[in-house]
Design a protein around this motif. Structure first.
Motif, PDB file in Angstrom:
ATOM      1  N   GLU A  51      87.995  72.360  47.872  1.00  0.00           N
ATOM      2  CA  GLU A  51      87.157  72.421  48.972  1.00  0.00           C
ATOM      3  C   GLU A  51      86.729  73.873  48.958  1.00  0.00           C
ATOM      4  O   GLU A  51      87.682  74.595  49.310  1.00  0.00           O
ATOM      5  CB  GLU A  51      87.158  71.607  50.124  1.00  0.00           C
ATOM      6  N   PHE A  52      85.419  74.291  49.142  1.00  0.00           N
ATOM      7  CA  PHE A  52      85.022  75.751  49.266  1.00  0.00           C
ATOM      8  C   PHE A  52      83.891  75.904  50.305  1.00  0.00           C
ATOM      9  O   PHE A  52      83.159  75.007  50.360  1.00  0.00           O
ATOM     10  CB  PHE A  52      84.625  76.472  48.072  1.00  0.00           C
ATOM     11  N   PRO A  53      83.952  76.688  51.294  1.00  0.00           N
ATOM     12  CA  PRO A  53      82.821  76.526  52.439  1.00  0.00           C
ATOM     13  C   PRO A  53      81.745  77.453  51.562  1.00  0.00           C
ATOM     14  O   PRO A  53      81.882  78.061  50.901  1.00  0.00           O
ATOM     15  CB  PRO A  53      83.411  77.532  53.457  1.00  0.00           C
ATOM     16  N   TRP A  54      80.542  77.154  51.935  1.00  0.00           N
ATOM     17  CA  TRP A  54      79.345  77.928  51.677  1.00  0.00           C
ATOM     18  C   TRP A  54      79.525  79.256  52.327  1.00  0.00           C
ATOM     19  O   TRP A  54      79.698  79.491  53.353  1.00  0.00           O
ATOM     20  CB  TRP A  54      78.274  77.432  52.161  1.00  0.00           C
ATOM     21  N   HIS A  55      78.947  80.238  51.517  1.00  0.00           N
ATOM     22  CA  HIS A  55      78.813  81.568  52.244  1.00  0.00           C
ATOM     23  C   HIS A  55      77.636  81.573  53.371  1.00  0.00           C
ATOM     24  O   HIS A  55      76.601  80.990  53.036  1.00  0.00           O
ATOM     25  CB  HIS A  55      78.435  82.963  51.215  1.00  0.00           C
ATOM     26  N   ASP A  56      77.628  82.452  54.270  1.00  0.00           N
ATOM     27  CA  ASP A  56      76.612  82.710  55.087  1.00  0.00           C
ATOM     28  C   ASP A  56      75.455  83.484  54.488  1.00  0.00           C
ATOM     29  O   ASP A  56      75.822  84.214  53.676  1.00  0.00           O
ATOM     30  CB  ASP A  56      77.020  83.414  56.327  1.00  0.00           C
ATOM     31  N   LEU A  57      74.246  82.989  54.818  1.00  0.00           N
ATOM     32  CA  LEU A  57      73.082  83.691  54.266  1.00  0.00           C
ATOM     33  C   LEU A  57      72.613  84.869  55.038  1.00  0.00           C
ATOM     34  O   LEU A  57      72.251  84.557  56.350  1.00  0.00           O
ATOM     35  CB  LEU A  57      71.723  82.647  53.802  1.00  0.00           C
ATOM     36  N   ASP A  58      72.626  85.944  54.798  1.00  0.00           N
ATOM     37  CA  ASP A  58      72.326  87.173  55.415  1.00  0.00           C
ATOM     38  C   ASP A  58      70.707  87.187  55.622  1.00  0.00           C
ATOM     39  O   ASP A  58      70.265  87.713  56.640  1.00  0.00           O
ATOM     40  CB  ASP A  58      72.739  88.542  54.772  1.00  0.00           C
ATOM     41  N   ALA A  59      70.030  86.973  54.584  1.00  0.00           N
ATOM     42  CA  ALA A  59      68.503  87.128  54.523  1.00  0.00           C
ATOM     43  C   ALA A  59      67.723  86.010  54.119  1.00  0.00           C
ATOM     44  O   ALA A  59      68.522  85.101  53.414  1.00  0.00           O
ATOM     45  CB  ALA A  59      68.307  88.447  53.507  1.00  0.00           C
ATOM     46  N   THR A 112      72.405  73.800  47.399  1.00  0.00           N
ATOM     47  CA  THR A 112      73.132  74.576  48.247  1.00  0.00           C
ATOM     48  C   THR A 112      72.102  75.329  49.314  1.00  0.00           C
ATOM     49  O   THR A 112      71.121  75.105  49.164  1.00  0.00           O
ATOM     50  CB  THR A 112      73.412  76.008  47.102  1.00  0.00           C
ATOM     51  N   PRO A 113      72.727  76.057  50.370  1.00  0.00           N
ATOM     52  CA  PRO A 113      72.056  76.485  51.332  1.00  0.00           C
ATOM     53  C   PRO A 113      70.884  77.491  50.885  1.00  0.00           C
ATOM     54  O   PRO A 113      69.852  77.402  51.336  1.00  0.00           O
ATOM     55  CB  PRO A 113      73.041  77.329  52.439  1.00  0.00           C
ATOM     56  N   ARG A 114      71.122  78.244  49.807  1.00  0.00           N
ATOM     57  CA  ARG A 114      70.358  78.908  49.379  1.00  0.00           C
ATOM     58  C   ARG A 114      69.141  78.425  48.789  1.00  0.00           C
ATOM     59  O   ARG A 114      67.895  78.617  48.926  1.00  0.00           O
ATOM     60  CB  ARG A 114      70.799  79.863  48.335  1.00  0.00           C
ATOM     61  N   ALA A 115      69.258  77.282  48.055  1.00  0.00           N
ATOM     62  CA  ALA A 115      68.250  76.423  47.759  1.00  0.00           C
ATOM     63  C   ALA A 115      67.349  75.646  48.707  1.00  0.00           C
ATOM     64  O   ALA A 115      66.080  75.734  48.502  1.00  0.00           O
ATOM     65  CB  ALA A 115      68.756  75.222  46.577  1.00  0.00           C
ATOM     66  N   VAL A 116      67.938  75.303  49.712  1.00  0.00           N
ATOM     67  CA  VAL A 116      67.230  74.643  50.779  1.00  0.00           C
ATOM     68  C   VAL A 116      66.214  75.883  51.497  1.00  0.00           C
ATOM     69  O   VAL A 116      65.385  75.277  51.871  1.00  0.00           O
ATOM     70  CB  VAL A 116      68.287  73.916  51.804  1.00  0.00           C
ATOM     71  N   LYS A 117      67.097  76.743  51.637  1.00  0.00           N
ATOM     72  CA  LYS A 117      66.068  78.044  52.116  1.00  0.00           C
ATOM     73  C   LYS A 117      64.971  78.257  51.458  1.00  0.00           C
ATOM     74  O   LYS A 117      63.742  78.762  51.965  1.00  0.00           O
ATOM     75  CB  LYS A 117      67.039  79.440  52.266  1.00  0.00           C
ATOM     76  N   GLU A 118      64.892  78.082  50.135  1.00  0.00           N
ATOM     77  CA  GLU A 118      63.816  78.489  49.087  1.00  0.00           C
ATOM     78  C   GLU A 118      62.928  77.349  49.290  1.00  0.00           C
ATOM     79  O   GLU A 118      61.661  77.614  49.247  1.00  0.00           O
ATOM     80  CB  GLU A 118      64.121  78.499  47.541  1.00  0.00           C
ATOM     81  N   TRP A 142      67.948  65.028  54.944  1.00  0.00           N
ATOM     82  CA  TRP A 142      68.355  66.227  54.741  1.00  0.00           C
ATOM     83  C   TRP A 142      69.363  66.526  55.710  1.00  0.00           C
ATOM     84  O   TRP A 142      69.200  67.075  56.783  1.00  0.00           O
ATOM     85  CB  TRP A 142      66.916  67.270  54.746  1.00  0.00           C
ATOM     86  N   ILE A 143      70.460  66.195  55.166  1.00  0.00           N
ATOM     87  CA  ILE A 143      71.991  66.467  56.154  1.00  0.00           C
ATOM     88  C   ILE A 143      72.443  67.758  55.777  1.00  0.00           C
ATOM     89  O   ILE A 143      72.788  68.005  54.472  1.00  0.00           O
ATOM     90  CB  ILE A 143      72.669  65.304  56.062  1.00  0.00           C
ATOM     91  N   PRO A 144      72.605  68.925  56.489  1.00  0.00           N
ATOM     92  CA  PRO A 144      73.395  70.037  56.153  1.00  0.00           C
ATOM     93  C   PRO A 144      74.838  69.576  55.839  1.00  0.00           C
ATOM     94  O   PRO A 144      75.586  68.816  56.507  1.00  0.00           O
ATOM     95  CB  PRO A 144      73.113  71.049  57.009  1.00  0.00           C
ATOM     96  N   ASN A 145      75.192  70.483  54.696  1.00  0.00           N
ATOM     97  CA  ASN A 145      76.542  70.156  54.346  1.00  0.00           C
ATOM     98  C   ASN A 145      77.188  71.765  54.517  1.00  0.00           C
ATOM     99  O   ASN A 145      76.461  72.604  54.380  1.00  0.00           O
ATOM    100  CB  ASN A 145      76.894  69.705  53.057  1.00  0.00           C
ATOM    101  N   HIS A 146      78.065  71.811  54.510  1.00  0.00           N
ATOM    102  CA  HIS A 146      79.085  73.174  55.197  1.00  0.00           C
ATOM    103  C   HIS A 146      80.074  73.606  53.733  1.00  0.00           C
ATOM    104  O   HIS A 146      80.636  74.615  53.966  1.00  0.00           O
ATOM    105  CB  HIS A 146      79.960  72.904  56.026  1.00  0.00           C
ATOM    106  N   GLY A 147      79.838  72.884  52.686  1.00  0.00           N
ATOM    107  CA  GLY A 147      80.569  73.269  51.671  1.00  0.00           C
ATOM    108  C   GLY A 147      80.516  72.751  50.361  1.00  0.00           C
ATOM    109  O   GLY A 147      79.874  71.885  50.333  1.00  0.00           O
TER     110      GLY A 147
END
Length: 93
Positions: free
Chosen positions: A85-93, A49-55, A69-74
């Motif tokens: 199919e579901f889009p990822w939420h934007d990470l605010d912080a 998930t985007p949150r895991a990559v951010k960590e 490391w190819i970003p995915n969008h959902g």
């Protein structure tokens, strides 16, 4: 073989590896133990998930595209004749 450390992490999947890397970067002597041989099949290991990559980035691990490391969008789920199919939420912080 090394048998003593400040910390022994059991399981070197994403969570265990991140914990071991973080503790080692803080100066702890760390051993990470994993029962499987690498590379290994891991059902949930084909994407993070985007949150895991951010960590991972927060603890200093690079995520370069040229190394896969190819970003995915959902998230896509396929099963039982259905496809969702579901889009990822934007990470605010």
């Amino acid at each position: 073989m090394k048998t003593q450390a400040d910390v022994i992490v059991i399981g070197a999947g994403p969570g265990g590896s991140a914990a071991a890397r973080y503790l080692a970067s803080e100066g702890f002597d760390v051993i990470a133990l994993e029962k499987a041989h690498y590379p290994r099949e891991k059902v949930c290991g084909d994407g993070l998930t985007p949150r895991a990559v951010k960590e991972l980035q927060l603890i200093g691990l690079p995520t370069p595209r040229e190394e896969g490391w190819i970003p995915n969008h959902g998230l896509r789920m396929v099963g039982g004749g259905h496809r969702l199919e579901f889009p990822w939420h934007d990470l605010d912080a």
